[in-house]
Design an enzyme around this catalytic site. Structure first.
Site, PDB file in Angstrom:
ATOM      1  N   PHE A 180      36.778  22.591  36.358  1.00 50.53           N
ATOM      2  CA  PHE A 180      37.796  21.764  37.002  1.00 50.53           C
ATOM      3  C   PHE A 180      38.382  20.808  35.966  1.00 50.53           C
ATOM      4  O   PHE A 180      37.658  20.238  35.137  1.00 50.53           O
ATOM      5  CB  PHE A 180      37.180  20.950  38.143  1.00 50.53           C
ATOM      6  CG  PHE A 180      37.026  21.703  39.438  1.00 50.53           C
ATOM      7  CD1 PHE A 180      37.399  23.025  39.564  1.00 50.53           C
ATOM      8  CD2 PHE A 180      36.512  21.060  40.555  1.00 50.53           C
ATOM      9  CE1 PHE A 180      37.261  23.712  40.764  1.00 50.53           C
ATOM     10  CE2 PHE A 180      36.371  21.729  41.771  1.00 50.53           C
ATOM     11  CZ  PHE A 180      36.747  23.059  41.876  1.00 50.53           C
ATOM     12  N   HIS A 184      26.904  29.603  41.627  1.00 51.95           N
ATOM     13  CA  HIS A 184      27.555  28.874  40.536  1.00 51.95           C
ATOM     14  C   HIS A 184      26.779  27.587  40.259  1.00 51.95           C
ATOM     15  O   HIS A 184      26.779  26.663  41.070  1.00 51.95           O
ATOM     16  CB  HIS A 184      28.989  28.565  40.932  1.00 51.95           C
ATOM     17  CG  HIS A 184      29.826  27.991  39.844  1.00 51.95           C
ATOM     18  ND1 HIS A 184      29.345  27.672  38.591  1.00 51.95           N
ATOM     19  CD2 HIS A 184      31.153  27.677  39.813  1.00 51.95           C
ATOM     20  CE1 HIS A 184      30.328  27.191  37.856  1.00 51.95           C
ATOM     21  NE2 HIS A 184      31.429  27.182  38.575  1.00 51.95           N
ATOM     22  N   LYS A 194      27.007  35.306  38.298  1.00 52.08           N
ATOM     23  CA  LYS A 194      27.048  34.376  39.439  1.00 52.08           C
ATOM     24  C   LYS A 194      26.898  35.114  40.766  1.00 52.08           C
ATOM     25  O   LYS A 194      26.552  34.504  41.778  1.00 52.08           O
ATOM     26  CB  LYS A 194      28.350  33.582  39.427  1.00 52.08           C
ATOM     27  CG  LYS A 194      28.445  32.519  38.337  1.00 52.08           C
ATOM     28  CD  LYS A 194      29.730  31.723  38.466  1.00 52.08           C
ATOM     29  CE  LYS A 194      29.821  30.632  37.404  1.00 52.08           C
ATOM     30  NZ  LYS A 194      30.061  31.179  36.042  1.00 52.08           N
ATOM     31  N   CYS A 208      32.385  22.629  34.991  1.00 52.00           N
ATOM     32  CA  CYS A 208      31.635  23.880  34.898  1.00 52.00           C
ATOM     33  C   CYS A 208      31.667  24.503  33.505  1.00 52.00           C
ATOM     34  O   CYS A 208      31.071  25.561  33.286  1.00 52.00           O
ATOM     35  CB  CYS A 208      32.154  24.863  35.941  1.00 52.00           C
ATOM     36  SG  CYS A 208      32.103  24.158  37.599  1.00 52.00           S
ATOM     37  N   HIS A 215      33.242  34.016  33.707  1.00 47.31           N
ATOM     38  CA  HIS A 215      33.020  32.852  34.568  1.00 47.31           C
ATOM     39  C   HIS A 215      32.879  33.346  36.010  1.00 47.31           C
ATOM     40  O   HIS A 215      31.977  32.909  36.720  1.00 47.31           O
ATOM     41  CB  HIS A 215      34.175  31.869  34.418  1.00 47.31           C
ATOM     42  CG  HIS A 215      33.948  30.555  35.072  1.00 47.31           C
ATOM     43  ND1 HIS A 215      32.886  29.738  34.753  1.00 47.31           N
ATOM     44  CD2 HIS A 215      34.634  29.899  36.055  1.00 47.31           C
ATOM     45  CE1 HIS A 215      32.923  28.637  35.498  1.00 47.31           C
ATOM     46  NE2 HIS A 215      33.976  28.718  36.292  1.00 47.31           N
ATOM     47  N   GLU A 246      41.192  34.922  35.336  1.00 44.71           N
ATOM     48  CA  GLU A 246      40.291  35.191  34.214  1.00 44.71           C
ATOM     49  C   GLU A 246      40.448  36.624  33.722  1.00 44.71           C
ATOM     50  O   GLU A 246      40.400  36.884  32.511  1.00 44.71           O
ATOM     51  CB  GLU A 246      38.842  34.924  34.604  1.00 44.71           C
ATOM     52  CG  GLU A 246      37.901  35.044  33.404  1.00 44.71           C
ATOM     53  CD  GLU A 246      36.454  34.757  33.713  1.00 44.71           C
ATOM     54  OE1 GLU A 246      35.652  34.669  32.746  1.00 44.71           O
ATOM     55  OE2 GLU A 246      36.097  34.617  34.903  1.00 44.71           O
TER      56      GLU A 246
END
Length: 411
Positions: A397, A338, A333, A162, A301, A312
């Site tokens: 990831f 996402h 998002k 991502c 994010h 985050e």
């Protein structure tokens, strides 16, 4: 070193299939998430997604040509066409070997993989399409964009989950800054609302099981329960300031910094200390010659997973110190879902529009911030204010972290 500016933007998203539609949706807090229509979700743990609607690739591609590409390539070609048309770059006298294509995808042609594997099992190996491999590999969107527009410079497809398209924009910026290219088409694309992807993400407890599109994606809220899959593409045309000025291009914003790190921690979970993304933010600021107090907005994010949003937030506070409490942070998002490998690109577009138009998009569905989520997340309504510097964070990831810094262009 060359300064790097943005002269074109293109987007295909769950909020609309152009940048004006996408940006209008963000400004107005529109929810692009709905029930999955791509397949029957009976038996699946997740049933909502941010799907691209009313998109027909045969409006710009020959039907046979379109049938030899995965959906992610269709999205990339549409977004690149819009971005290049706005920039006017290919109408100028530019050496094609000085223009690159940095188009990423986190997963690539998963839909093709699923359909061709089904053929293999049910009809035998001779029925697998000869186009199977070039349709499913993750670099093919970059290849098709380069071929469609005769871009003969560096063609590159970062694959870092991502964080992929933020890496793409950052690496394209560096190539232009250091003189390897005069311009680049940079961004990402993804089309993974498929049975395998939804089942796989859901079974690792990454996707929300909330079936209500109005509450499913709620970043930073105490009731957040997992991310919502999205699809689409975002493309930015980056140029050296010298080249943009030479041809009289309209400049939307400037890309001034890029930082990238790795958590070196876990295959899916972010490091709860926030050390990795914090360092990426700090590197982007150092690269840009900026201080924390120079930042107006952070496009987080912000996936709506319990672990991501708290870690985050910790990272933003580690990187920006007390200035973090004066900065506006939002997760777009909440409106798009996402987009995996395309997320960073469409969020960079949101930052470019925020900088150029002075509007910060909201985090919708945020009613009660969760524990540790104590920043200004611009809940539910956009805010109009002068945006000098915007940061876009992406975390993938495997522990991939990337941040780019955009600044209002001032000549």
């Amino acid at each position: 070193m060359e300064r790097v500016v943005i002269t074109g933007l293109g987007a295909v998203t769950p909020l609309g299939n152009s940048v004006p539609e996408y940006w209008d949706g963000l400004k107005n807090g529109k929810n692009g998430i709905g029930r999955i229509t791509a397949f029957d979700t009976q038996g699946h743990k997740a049933s909502v997604a941010g799907e691209v609607r009313d998109f027909d690739p045969t409006t710009f591609l020959d039907k046979k040509e379109a049938s030899h590409m995965d959906r992610n390539c269709h999205f990339a070609l549409a977004a690149a066409e819009e971005a290049l048309e706005q920039s006017g770059l290919m109408e100028s006298d530019i050496d094609p070997f000085r223009v690159g294509a940095y188009i990423s995808s986190g997963i690539g042609g998963l839909h093709v993989f699923e359909t061709e594997y089904e053929k293999l099992l049910n009809k035998g190996p001779r029925r697998v399409s000869p186009f199977c491999i070039p349709m499913l590999i993750s670099n093919m969107a970059a290849a098709h964009v380069s071929m469609a527009h005769n871009l003969k410079g560096i063609s590159y497809a970062p694959v870092s989950a991502c964080a992929s398209s933020t890496h793409a924009v950052g690496e394209a910026m560096r190539a232009i800054r250091h003189g390897y290219l005069d311009a680049a088409v940079a961004g990402g694309t993804e089309a993974c609302i498929t049975q395998m992807a939804v089942a796989g993400f859901a079974n690792m407890h990454a996707l929300t099981g909330d079936a209500d599109p109005e509450t499913a994606c709620r970043p930073f809220d105490k009731d957040r329960s997992g991310f919502v899959m999205g699809e689409g593409a975002g493309v930015l045309v980056l140029e050296s300031l010298t080249n943009a000025k030479k041809r009289g291009a309209n400049i939307i914003a400037e890309v001034v910094g890029y930082g990238a790190t790795s958590d070196a921690y876990h295959i899916t979970s972010p490091d709860p200390t926030g050390e990795g993304p914090a360092r990426a933010i700090q590197l982007a600021l150092e690269d840009a010659g900026l201080k924390p107090e120079d930042v107006t907005y952070v496009n987080a994010h912000g996936t709506s997973t319990p672990i991501n949003d708290s870690s985050e937030t910790t990272a933003i506070k580690l990187a920006l110190g007390e200035a973090a409490y004066q900065i506006k942070v939002s997760s777009t998002k909440s409106m798009t879902g996402h987009l995996l490998g395309a997320a960073g690109a469409i969020e960079a577009i949101a930052c470019a529009k925020a900088v150029s138009e002075g509007i910060i998009p909201p985090t919708i569905h945020l009613e009660n911030p969760g524990e540790g989520c104590d920043l200004d997340y611009v809940p539910n309504q956009a805010v109009a204010c002068e945006v000098d510097v915007a940061l876009s964070n992406s975390l993938g990831f495997g522990g991939h972290n990337a941040t780019i810094a955009l600044r209002r262009f001032q000549g």
